[in-house]
Design a protein around this motif. Sequence first.
Motif, PDB file in Angstrom:
ATOM      1  N   GLY A  58      -8.641  24.695 -14.723  1.00 32.28           N
ATOM      2  CA  GLY A  58      -7.633  24.444 -13.793  1.00 32.28           C
ATOM      3  C   GLY A  58      -7.605  22.751 -13.978  1.00 32.28           C
ATOM      4  N   LYS A  59      -6.306  22.671 -13.180  1.00 38.95           N
ATOM      5  CA  LYS A  59      -6.015  21.191 -13.065  1.00 38.95           C
ATOM      6  C   LYS A  59      -7.147  20.449 -12.272  1.00 38.95           C
ATOM      7  N   THR A  60      -7.599  19.322 -12.622  1.00 40.46           N
ATOM      8  CA  THR A  60      -8.816  18.488 -11.659  1.00 40.46           C
ATOM      9  C   THR A  60      -8.348  17.192 -11.331  1.00 40.46           C
ATOM     10  N   VAL A  61      -7.413  16.605 -12.257  1.00 49.53           N
ATOM     11  CA  VAL A  61      -7.181  14.995 -12.035  1.00 49.53           C
ATOM     12  C   VAL A  61      -5.684  14.995 -11.780  1.00 49.53           C
ATOM     13  N   LYS A  62      -5.385  13.613 -11.521  1.00 48.27           N
ATOM     14  CA  LYS A  62      -3.966  13.302 -11.565  1.00 48.27           C
ATOM     15  C   LYS A  62      -3.302  13.352 -12.929  1.00 48.27           C
ATOM     16  N   ASN A  63      -2.013  13.924 -13.070  1.00 43.26           N
ATOM     17  CA  ASN A  63      -1.557  14.058 -14.456  1.00 43.26           C
ATOM     18  C   ASN A  63      -1.504  12.445 -15.113  1.00 43.26           C
TER      19      ASN A  63
END
Length: 117
Positions: A58-63
């Motif tokens: 999954g996404k975990t930090v700012k793009n």
Amino acid sequence: MALEWEQVVVDAADPVTLGRWWAEALGWVVLNDSAEEYEIRPEKDRMPGLLFVPVPEGKTVKNRLHLDFRPDDQAAEVARLLALGARHADVGQGEQRWVTLADPEGNEFCVLGERLG
């Protein structure tokens, strides 16, 4: 040497659902609706496009890379995108002339205000 920008690849937990959301948000056409590569473009033969591919994490930090859009009416477009399922995102931008939103999987993008000068 010629170099043509074909697409931006977007990692997704559910490429089909996210790709459909972006196709509706942008009014783009679907070129490939496979669960392994869901591709949309502004028009069938117009690039660049967006290609959504599955990833297990999954996404975990700012793009590190995000898209900016400049609509005719910022407030109306933000309201429309929120109604489609986007949400406001705080990436430390503070008060700005643009609005930072996130798509249903948390990928940030900006809706810019009127161009100055």
